[in-house]
Design a protein around this motif. Structure first.
Motif, mmCIF file in Angstrom:
data_model
loop_
_atom_site.group_PDB
_atom_site.id
_atom_site.type_symbol
_atom_site.label_atom_id
_atom_site.label_comp_id
_atom_site.label_asym_id
_atom_site.label_seq_id
_atom_site.Cartn_x
_atom_site.Cartn_y
_atom_site.Cartn_z
ATOM 1 N N SER A 66 0.824 -1.205 0.000
ATOM 2 C CA SER A 66 0.000 0.000 0.000
ATOM 3 C C SER A 66 0.864 1.263 0.000
ATOM 4 O O SER A 66 0.482 2.292 -0.578
ATOM 5 C CB SER A 66 -0.930 -0.001 1.214
ATOM 6 O OG SER A 66 -0.197 -0.102 2.427
ATOM 7 N N LEU A 67 2.041 1.205 0.613
ATOM 8 C CA LEU A 67 2.944 2.355 0.596
ATOM 9 C C LEU A 67 3.395 2.676 -0.828
ATOM 10 O O LEU A 67 3.358 3.843 -1.262
ATOM 11 C CB LEU A 67 4.148 2.089 1.488
ATOM 12 C CG LEU A 67 5.247 3.162 1.468
ATOM 13 C CD1 LEU A 67 4.725 4.488 2.001
ATOM 14 C CD2 LEU A 67 6.463 2.698 2.263
ATOM 15 N N THR A 69 0.524 4.053 -2.862
ATOM 16 C CA THR A 69 0.174 5.424 -2.475
ATOM 17 C C THR A 69 1.185 6.425 -3.006
ATOM 18 O O THR A 69 0.809 7.510 -3.495
ATOM 19 C CB THR A 69 0.083 5.524 -0.947
ATOM 20 O OG1 THR A 69 -0.866 4.559 -0.458
ATOM 21 C CG2 THR A 69 -0.360 6.904 -0.511
ATOM 22 N N TYR A 80 -2.802 7.155 2.461
ATOM 23 C CA TYR A 80 -2.122 5.893 2.787
ATOM 24 C C TYR A 80 -2.994 5.028 3.698
ATOM 25 O O TYR A 80 -3.084 3.809 3.517
ATOM 26 C CB TYR A 80 -0.789 6.190 3.460
ATOM 27 C CG TYR A 80 -0.029 4.955 3.887
ATOM 28 C CD1 TYR A 80 0.288 3.952 2.978
ATOM 29 C CD2 TYR A 80 0.373 4.797 5.209
ATOM 30 C CE1 TYR A 80 0.993 2.823 3.368
ATOM 31 C CE2 TYR A 80 1.082 3.676 5.617
ATOM 32 C CZ TYR A 80 1.385 2.701 4.689
ATOM 33 O OH TYR A 80 2.066 1.581 5.076
ATOM 34 N N ASN A 87 -5.830 3.508 1.537
ATOM 35 C CA ASN A 87 -5.313 2.455 0.652
ATOM 36 C C ASN A 87 -4.917 1.206 1.433
ATOM 37 O O ASN A 87 -5.181 0.082 1.012
ATOM 38 C CB ASN A 87 -4.108 2.980 -0.126
ATOM 39 C CG ASN A 87 -4.479 4.058 -1.120
ATOM 40 O OD1 ASN A 87 -5.627 4.151 -1.548
ATOM 41 N ND2 ASN A 87 -3.517 4.886 -1.484
ATOM 42 N N MET A 88 -4.275 1.410 2.584
ATOM 43 C CA MET A 88 -3.848 0.266 3.390
ATOM 44 C C MET A 88 -5.045 -0.522 3.907
ATOM 45 O O MET A 88 -5.031 -1.761 3.914
ATOM 46 C CB MET A 88 -2.975 0.735 4.554
ATOM 47 C CG MET A 88 -2.409 -0.408 5.391
ATOM 48 S SD MET A 88 -1.098 0.115 6.522
ATOM 49 C CE MET A 88 -1.966 1.337 7.497
#
Length: 708
Positions: free
Chosen positions: A557-558, A561, A578, A581-582
């Motif tokens: 996810s990082l 993003t 972030y 998304n995570m």
């Protein structure tokens, strides 16, 4: 961007260091510690020989009985598979005998003694086993009488099987295809429930399933983790060690748990003569320590055949012989069969007990060589007789009232209590099992670094693709109606761009995370079944695997993003983007776990991708959530994480523009509720938790028969 580069650089350095350490450890010559003087070795061999009195359970004095229960440190079963199987060394089980050694036909005892005095690995193994198993006072013996098992459709698989397997005996179970060998072993282990007859453990009728921590099972297929051990095992596609070494690893993972009885399904099938002989000497040595060893064997070589002390021969689900291997030929010769001098006696026996024994008789009728006749003769002559059989079976029939003399000696109440204490002490605590499962899963990820980094790269690529789709807008993803008195100056309205970015982001994350999420559990079902059948905690396994995914979720996810944020430049802040998304990665991984519990592994990735696309479409974009509300179906859309994800994006991209536009009009038009980003994130987290709860119940409820 700088933080992401720093994290990637750190990971790369750690992997490189780990690789260098691994290469250094493999390059070091093996060193063996001194195990003691000659006296210690002699004492150890004396232990082996004294422990080899089949069927004898020594009666201990009161003082010695108090010391029979092993200490927690020596008897603790440290999550067996979770600890030992994650870090056990292949070469420990591979060093018993060099591959170029050959085996004489009938000198097992001398070869065992030679192995002990000349092979340091074997010495260390036998010392560890003798100190850990502690079966001198108890052990496990099995008595079964009238044993029967019927399938669900009513077909009888086993019928009236009676016999005794004393503590420390080494048994081979033989029979033709469909004779009921596997069913018999599964019933004896408690994996299946007998439909008739009784099974006694140490002379008492008890539930075998409660003895999981004292019993080892080695399946026919070599179920091992390809990424683990010091010397990696590999898999069928990329083999690293030989078949014989792999089989020994498979057996070693069970012996590492110090069982009091071990069941094996065709442990020598597919192996060369040397590897098979090595395994047989290993099993014989283990039985001499007091471990009851029971192996299904299919058409063994002659030296393998004579490696077993006792045989149980099955034909059409009935027993036709159960007793010492040395007496089996005399018994069947007493029935009129002749064994060819240069033939393998095991092959001759298979022909006889499958009904093809007429070729070994002279003038015998078909009925006299049939399976029914063999069953009747065993019932009359051998089934209830004593184990001290004469050289031939032609004598008078032993009265069935003497059957009790043939059973194992009952364990005392004090011995049973000691056995219970041993079972309570075995096995790590639940937190320790979680830790070992987590550590093992992390080790797998590190050693499968290519797949790990590829997954992270796919997350970054997904961010690039979605970011490029919004790159031309230069961050202008919303156009609304100005506040009065500037309302008349409002130009074209764009309420759809921001929800569409949420939709595209959800679908991209689904494509990137669904397949990796499936393989978390989809690849390990067989090992999970094996470990749970040994008594390990299913919840500890699940929680450990779940925790191991957090790093992958966080890094994927990082990267998504960072690249999405650089290219699309949305108004939402980086920390909030972030977080959203995570949490959506978290949901997709949970959904893929559910899929992995209910579909076959070959269909799983495709089904997981389709499921992720479905929940992404249910994001309230097309049809818009405002339209769904008119159908009174908002509750159904709200059950999908896609709605909450798109709403989070919608909120944070519009709220900074509240000073300029009438956001209430946009909210009413689209259907999303503004100003509750925190709630959106928490609901995403809870949906992911619900997915994982469903997956856990699927894990423990589906194929429960394989988990027994």
């Amino acid at each position: 961007m700088g933080a992401m580069i720093a994290i990637d650089a750190t990971l790369g350095i750690l992997v490189a260091i780990g690789f260098c350490i691994s290469k250094w450890r493999k390059s070091r010559p093996k060193r063996y510690t001194t195990l003691g003087g000659a006296g210690d070795g002699a004492d150890e061999m004396e232990l082996l020989h004294s422990s080899g009195k089949k069927g004898h359970v020594p009666q201990l004095s009161d003082s010695s009985r108090r010391n029979t229960s092993p200490s927690p440190s020596s008897m603790a079963r440290p999550a067996t598979s979770y600890c030992r199987r994650a870090s056990g060394r292949v070469d420990n089980m591979d060093g018993f005998v060099d591959d170029d050694e050959s085996m004489s036909l009938y000198d097992d005892d001398s070869r065992l003694e030679e192995d002990f005095h000349t092979n340091p690995d074997f010495q260390r193994f036998m010392r560890s086993m003798s100190r850990t198993i502690e079966t001198n006072s108890i052990g496990l013996s099995f008595d079964f009488e009238g044993l029967g098992f019927h399938a669900r459709k009513g077909k009888a698989i086993l019928k009236e099987i009676t016999g005794t397997m004393p503590r420390g005996s080494c048994w081979g179970v033989m029979g033709g295809s469909g004779a009921g060998k596997s069913t018999f072993v599964n019933v004896l282990m408690g994996k299946m429930t007998t439909t008739s007859g009784s099974i006694k453990i140490n002379g008492w009728t008890k539930d075998m399933s409660k003895y999981k921590k004292l019993v080892g099972y080695v399946p026919q297929d070599d179920i091992v983790f390809p990424e683990l051990t010091h010397s990696r095992v590999g898999d069928a596609a990329h083999p690293i060690i030989s078949g014989g070494q792999r089989k020994r690893v498979n057996i070693g993972t069970e012996l590492a748990a110090a069982p009091m009885a071990i069941f094996l399904d065709e442990p020598t099938s597919g192996l060369d003569a040397t590897s098979a002989a090595t395994i047989m000497r290993l099993l014989k040595a283990v039985s001499l320590l007091g471990v009851t060893t029971i192996a299904i064997i299919h058409q063994p070589r002659e030296q393998i055949f004579y490696g077993f002390d006792h045989l149980l021969l099955l034909a059409q689900g009935r027993s036709v012989y159960s007793g010492p291997t040395d007496n089996v030929m005399n018994y069947f010769e007493g029935l009129g069969f002749a064994f060819p001098q240069r033939a393998n006696p095991a092959d001759t026996l298979i022909d006889i007990i499958t009904g093809d024994g007429a070729q070994y008789t002279v003038g015998a009728s078909k009925w006299e060589t049939g399976v029914s006749h063999l069953v009747d003769e065993w019932r009359k002559q051998g089934q209830y007789s004593t184990r001290d059989l004469p050289p031939t079976f032609g004598g008078p029939i032993v009265n069935r009232d003497r059957r009790r003399s043939n059973q194992s000696q009952n364990s005392t109440a004090e011995q049973e209590e000691s056995l219970k204490r041993t079972m309570r002490k075995r096995g790590a605590t639940w937190p320790a099992q979680v830790y070992y499962c987590f550590k093992r899963a992390m080790t797998q990820q590190v050693r499968n670094a290519t797949s790990f980094f590829f997954e992270i790269g796919v997350g970054g690529l997904a961010g690039v693709v979605i970011g490029l789709s919004a790159f031309a807008s230069n961050g202008h993803l919303f156009q609304g109606i100005y506040h009065p008195p500037f309302t008349l100056l409002s130009s074209a309205v764009d309420y759809a761009s921001t929800p569409q970015i949420g939709l595209l982001g959800a679908m991209a994350i689904g494509l990137a995370a669904s397949a990796p999420g499936f393989w978390i559990f989809g690849e390990e079902k067989l090992m999970y079944y094996r470990e749970t059948a040994s008594g390990h905690s299913r919840s500890a396994y699940y929680v450990g695997k779940l925790l191991s995914t957090l790093l992958r979720i966080g890094l994927s996810s990082l990267h998504f993003t960072v690249f999405f944020g650089i290219l699309a430049t949305p108004l939402i802040s980086f920390p909030k983007m972030y977080a959203a998304n995570m949490m959506y990665f978290w949901c997709i991984y949970g959904l893929a776990s559910v899929v992995s519990m209910v579909v076959k592994r070959e269909d799983g990735p495709l089904i997981a991708v389709l499921a992720s696309l479905i929940i992404g479409v249910l994001g309230g974009v097309a049809p818009p959530l405002s339209k769904v509300k008119t159908w009174h179906m908002e509750w159904f859309w709200r059950s999908s994480p896609g709605v909450w994800f798109a709403e989070a994006y919608f909120t944070e991209n519009l709220m900074p523009l509240g000073y300029l536009y009438q956001l209430e009009l946009a909210s009413d038009s689209v259907g999303y509720t503004l100003g509750r980003f925190g709630l959106d994130i928490w609901v995403l987290f809870l949906i992911g938790v619900v997915y994982r709860i469903i997956a856990y119940f699927g894990l423990i409820m589906i194929h429960r028969d394989k988990q027994r």
